[in-house]
Every structure is written in structure tokens, then in C-alpha cells.
Scaffold this motif. Sequence first.
Motif, PDB file in Angstrom:
ATOM      1  N   ARG A  58      39.372  82.438  45.074  1.00 34.74           N
ATOM      2  CA  ARG A  58      38.496  82.443  46.252  1.00 34.74           C
ATOM      3  C   ARG A  58      38.169  83.868  46.671  1.00 34.74           C
ATOM      4  O   ARG A  58      38.904  84.801  46.374  1.00 34.74           O
ATOM      5  CB  ARG A  58      39.159  81.727  47.427  1.00 34.74           C
ATOM      6  CG  ARG A  58      39.262  80.236  47.247  1.00 34.74           C
ATOM      7  CD  ARG A  58      39.814  79.615  48.517  1.00 34.74           C
ATOM      8  NE  ARG A  58      39.848  78.184  48.461  1.00 34.74           N
ATOM      9  CZ  ARG A  58      38.994  77.396  49.110  1.00 34.74           C
ATOM     10  NH1 ARG A  58      38.059  77.913  49.860  1.00 34.74           N
ATOM     11  NH2 ARG A  58      39.093  76.094  49.021  1.00 34.74           N
ATOM     12  N   PHE A  70      35.422  81.542  53.929  1.00 32.02           N
ATOM     13  CA  PHE A  70      35.444  81.751  52.491  1.00 32.02           C
ATOM     14  C   PHE A  70      34.010  81.817  51.998  1.00 32.02           C
ATOM     15  O   PHE A  70      33.112  81.185  52.572  1.00 32.02           O
ATOM     16  CB  PHE A  70      36.170  80.597  51.787  1.00 32.02           C
ATOM     17  CG  PHE A  70      37.618  80.483  52.157  1.00 32.02           C
ATOM     18  CD1 PHE A  70      38.565  81.301  51.562  1.00 32.02           C
ATOM     19  CD2 PHE A  70      38.036  79.569  53.098  1.00 32.02           C
ATOM     20  CE1 PHE A  70      39.902  81.198  51.905  1.00 32.02           C
ATOM     21  CE2 PHE A  70      39.369  79.452  53.450  1.00 32.02           C
ATOM     22  CZ  PHE A  70      40.305  80.278  52.844  1.00 32.02           C
ATOM     23  N   LEU A  76      29.762  82.928  45.190  1.00 27.29           N
ATOM     24  CA  LEU A  76      31.096  83.346  44.765  1.00 27.29           C
ATOM     25  C   LEU A  76      31.061  84.376  43.634  1.00 27.29           C
ATOM     26  O   LEU A  76      31.700  85.420  43.726  1.00 27.29           O
ATOM     27  CB  LEU A  76      31.916  82.125  44.357  1.00 27.29           C
ATOM     28  CG  LEU A  76      33.379  82.368  44.042  1.00 27.29           C
ATOM     29  CD1 LEU A  76      34.108  82.930  45.246  1.00 27.29           C
ATOM     30  CD2 LEU A  76      34.035  81.074  43.603  1.00 27.29           C
TER      31      LEU A  76
END
Length: 144
Positions: A58, A70, A76
Amino acid sequence: MRPFRRPAPVPAHVGAGFLAAEAPALQRSFRAALHPSERAARHPVPARVEVTRGADGRVVLAWRNVLVGFVPESHLALLAAQVDAALPATLEADGAVHPSGDVWRLWVGPTPADGFPPAPPDLDTLPAPRDTILGVPLRRPDEL
């Protein structure tokens, strides 16, 4: 070389911006990071967010030294690469903490001119923590 000197933070490139994931599960963190007057006013608060690596691949977002979100799957890979490239410096991004219904949310990136978008249904997967008193869980009225 100075022994306690930290490298200057590196600005993150986040494009148009995104909503941080897991806001309902992190409401205690938001309340801890917000000043009482900010919580009462319920207006967007400018935020300088630190982007770092977390557990299980993460990417974590911290504001005022408190974990408040997050990075979602859509951003990501981009931000994980930027965190790695910025080392040993920290990666930082501008954003805003804003109320969205009953929860506070973190927007990372430039503030949208037409307002903050609603959260997509698949953004938050962690359940909100149960309320406790001294570690003893409270039962909700619908659970009686």
C-alpha cells in the motif's frame, strides 16, 4: 555533510487529483488531526500530505503526522514509483480535507473548480471500527 539535515521534500505529480481510500475506517484519525474549530466549521481545510510506503504494497497518506488515507488502485503504481524515486527525501502532495456527508475525506491534488466529486462505491473496503469504552465494544441499537 550536516548530521541531522533532511533532504528537501519532493513534490508529487498526481494529475487532476483523486480521493483517498478508506475514509470511513479512518474517521478517528481525521478527528485527531483536525483542530476543533475546523471540525465545527465543516469547511475544506488545505492539506500538505506526506506520501509513503505502507504494509502489503500500500501507499499511505499522512497529514499532520496522522494516517488519513491510502492511495487508491487507480493511482497506486504512479505514486509508488514516485515514492521510490524520491528516497531518501519524502514525497509530498497538496490537497484538501473536506466533509462529505457524515465523513471527512482527503482529496489529493489541486482543488477541483466544480467541487469535490462523490466517492465511488468501491473506494472504501475497510469497515468502520466499532465504538468502544475502555476497549469494551458498544452495541448499536440495531444489534440489540
